[in-house]
Write a protein that holds these residues in place. Structure first.
Motif, PDB file in Angstrom:
ATOM      1  N   GLU A  34     -15.235 -29.231 -22.377  1.00 26.95           N
ATOM      2  CA  GLU A  34     -16.622 -29.279 -21.919  1.00 26.95           C
ATOM      3  C   GLU A  34     -16.851 -28.366 -20.721  1.00 26.95           C
ATOM      4  O   GLU A  34     -17.981 -27.974 -20.440  1.00 26.95           O
ATOM      5  N   GLN A  35     -15.793 -28.051 -19.985  1.00 24.99           N
ATOM      6  CA  GLN A  35     -15.892 -27.138 -18.839  1.00 24.99           C
ATOM      7  C   GLN A  35     -14.946 -25.962 -19.059  1.00 24.99           C
ATOM      8  O   GLN A  35     -13.784 -26.155 -19.392  1.00 24.99           O
ATOM      9  N   GLY A  36     -15.448 -24.759 -18.871  1.00 23.09           N
ATOM     10  CA  GLY A  36     -14.614 -23.583 -18.997  1.00 23.09           C
ATOM     11  C   GLY A  36     -14.322 -23.237 -20.448  1.00 23.09           C
ATOM     12  O   GLY A  36     -14.876 -23.820 -21.384  1.00 23.09           O
ATOM     13  N   ALA A  37     -13.424 -22.258 -20.648  1.00 21.98           N
ATOM     14  CA  ALA A  37     -13.153 -21.766 -21.992  1.00 21.98           C
ATOM     15  C   ALA A  37     -11.769 -21.135 -22.076  1.00 21.98           C
ATOM     16  O   ALA A  37     -11.171 -20.761 -21.063  1.00 21.98           O
ATOM     17  N   ILE A  38     -11.270 -21.044 -23.300  1.00 20.34           N
ATOM     18  CA  ILE A  38     -10.043 -20.317 -23.598  1.00 20.34           C
ATOM     19  C   ILE A  38     -10.381 -19.218 -24.595  1.00 20.34           C
ATOM     20  O   ILE A  38     -10.963 -19.488 -25.651  1.00 20.34           O
ATOM     21  N   GLU A  39     -10.046 -17.993 -24.250  1.00 16.86           N
ATOM     22  CA  GLU A  39     -10.150 -16.882 -25.184  1.00 16.86           C
ATOM     23  C   GLU A  39      -8.770 -16.702 -25.815  1.00 16.86           C
ATOM     24  O   GLU A  39      -7.813 -16.329 -25.133  1.00 16.86           O
ATOM     25  N   ALA A  40      -8.667 -17.003 -27.102  1.00 21.88           N
ATOM     26  CA  ALA A  40      -7.370 -17.052 -27.773  1.00 21.88           C
ATOM     27  C   ALA A  40      -7.231 -15.947 -28.812  1.00 21.88           C
ATOM     28  O   ALA A  40      -8.132 -15.735 -29.635  1.00 21.88           O
ATOM     29  N   SER A  41      -6.095 -15.248 -28.773  1.00 25.65           N
ATOM     30  CA  SER A  41      -5.700 -14.308 -29.817  1.00 25.65           C
ATOM     31  C   SER A  41      -4.621 -14.995 -30.638  1.00 25.65           C
ATOM     32  O   SER A  41      -3.653 -15.535 -30.082  1.00 25.65           O
ATOM     33  N   LEU A  42      -4.749 -14.976 -31.975  1.00 28.22           N
ATOM     34  CA  LEU A  42      -3.955 -15.835 -32.838  1.00 28.22           C
ATOM     35  C   LEU A  42      -3.048 -15.041 -33.779  1.00 28.22           C
ATOM     36  O   LEU A  42      -3.296 -13.858 -34.053  1.00 28.22           O
ATOM     37  N   PRO A  43      -2.002 -15.693 -34.312  1.00 25.82           N
ATOM     38  CA  PRO A  43      -1.040 -14.990 -35.163  1.00 25.82           C
ATOM     39  C   PRO A  43      -1.616 -14.432 -36.458  1.00 25.82           C
ATOM     40  O   PRO A  43      -1.029 -13.533 -37.052  1.00 25.82           O
ATOM     41  N   ASP A  44      -2.755 -14.981 -36.932  1.00 26.24           N
ATOM     42  CA  ASP A  44      -3.347 -14.471 -38.169  1.00 26.24           C
ATOM     43  C   ASP A  44      -4.266 -13.285 -37.924  1.00 26.24           C
ATOM     44  O   ASP A  44      -4.977 -12.825 -38.825  1.00 26.24           O
TER      45      ASP A  44
END
Length: 405
Positions: A34-44
């Motif tokens: 609900e607070q903040g974010a994660i920018e994720a790069s994934l194996p696929d």
């Protein structure tokens, strides 16, 4: 060469085939942020933004192998560390990740907590490390007897391994001196009076008290610390010994204990407070600095084993403040002058990490510590900083006054 290309293609096909399973885990994390974010790069090969619905830090994470998420949801903080140590995930800065996990702890629920099998196994191991007299010395040695040369490489010149207390413009060293003065001011022991320090570290408080003309009895279970303090305070009215707090004799005008109680364990909190009560003269004061866990985190924390307990500080446990206060009062100690300063600890940890990284870059850490150990300690410093910045842990100074003056 052809074989390597085929292997890479096979790995990519496998990563895409299992991706839906792991995206469901990411969906749970996304819903809980609900607070903040994660920018994720994934194996696929895809990228996802998790959270982003409210203000807060933004963490950048590259998931190299899907098993990083499996480790997280089965092993909690221990599994997350193991994934990082094995290169299953990377990030340019780990602190925002830990801040996010802590700030969103209520809405994330159990998604990042160890599951029953891993939890039971870790609890059994942790239970064997409880801090009776034999284990207490062994547990302390595992952390504090890594060598004075190790800690000297990255602590400030006071060799103080606890939170500083900062005022605007303070250096780390100035903040540590401010903290030491605050503890001694709480005690208000007169010149010629007596003070017991339970868990004396490398002697910064004992030295400061001795310079005020206070007669100090300093105790530790770490042999490296005992030797250092003996040399550091040889011209001051300070006596240092390898003594368990349960074995202290006599009474003192004041007692100080800075971030030692985290090494005691819940089972022995009452023993610790009873020892303080016995060793204080009527009307005497004890100044305690301790690290506490937030009340809403306590049920999960106390029934689990986290990364620090498993990998860094065997036998350790943060304080549940309401329970600890009740035990203090039951032992005839009045609770006064509470001051919390968690952001100061976050800044202390940040500065320690900078100093630690500089020591590594300059080759000043002892050669006996390999890359795995160095990485473990970097993770530990960032993990703790994130916990304080996220509000799940705090550091508190309190004065305990013995009744009967």
């Amino acid at each position: 060469m052809h074989g390597k290309v085929e292997l890479a293609r096979s790995h990519n096909r496998w990563a895409r085939s299992v991706a839906p399973l792991y995206h469901r885990i990411l969906d749970r994390i996304d819903a809980g942020l609900e607070q903040g974010a994660i920018e994720a790069s994934l194996p696929d090969g895809t990228r996802r933004l998790l959270g982003g619905r409210g203000p807060g830090p933004i963490a950048h994470v590259t998931v190299v192998r899907w098993r990083a998420l499996r480790r997280l949801v089965t092993g909690g903080s221990i599994g997350w560390y193991e994934g990082w140590a094995h290169g299953d995930w990377t990030s340019p800065d780990l602190v925002p990740i830990f801040v996010l996990f802590m700030r969103n702890r209520g809405t994330l629920g159990n998604v990042a907590r160890a599951k029953r099998g891993a939890r039971v196994a870790a609890r059994l191991i942790h239970a064997l490390r409880h801090n009776d007299r034999r284990n207490a010395r062994r547990n302390i040695a595992a952390h504090y007897d890594l060598g004075n040369d190790f800690y000297e490489a990255w602590l400030d010149p006071t060799l103080t391994y606890s939170s500083a207390l900062f005022a605007a413009g303070d250096t780390l060293e100035a903040g540590q001196h401010r903290k030491l003065s605050a503890i001694l001011d709480r005690l208000d022991v007169p010149t010629g009076g007596t003070m017991l320090e339970i868990g004396c570290g490398w002697g910064s408080l004992a030295e400061a008290a001795g310079k005020r003309g206070i007669k100090v009895r300093a105790i530790t279970l770490a042999e490296e610390q005992q030797r250092h303090v003996a040399v550091r305070t040889r011209d001051l009215p300070v006596a240092v010994s390898l003594t368990d707090y349960r074995d202290v004799k006599g009474q003192y005008d004041g007692i100080a204990s800075i971030e030692m109680v985290e090494a005691v364990g819940e089972r022995y909190w009452n023993d610790y407070l009873a020892a303080i009560s016995r060793a204080l003269k009527p009307g005497g004061r004890a100044a305690i600095q301790f690290i506490k866990i937030a009340e809403d985190v306590w049920p999960a924390y106390s029934s689990n084993v986290d990364f620090i307990q498993a990998c860094v500080f065997p036998g350790g446990m943060l304080i549940h403040e309401p329970q600890f206060q009740a035990l203090a009062e039951a032992n005839g100690l009045t609770w006064r002058g509470r001051h919390a300063f968690g952001e100061d600890y976050a800044e202390t940890l940040r500065q320690w990490r900078v100093r630690f990284d500089n020591a590594v870059a300059q080759g000043r850490l002892p050669a006996r510590f390999d890359r795995g150990f160095v990485d473990l300690w970097r993770f530990y410093l960032m993990y703790c900083e994130g916990g304080f910045r996220g509000g799940g842990i705090d550091v508190v100074q309190i004065t305990l006054v013995k009744e009967g003056a």
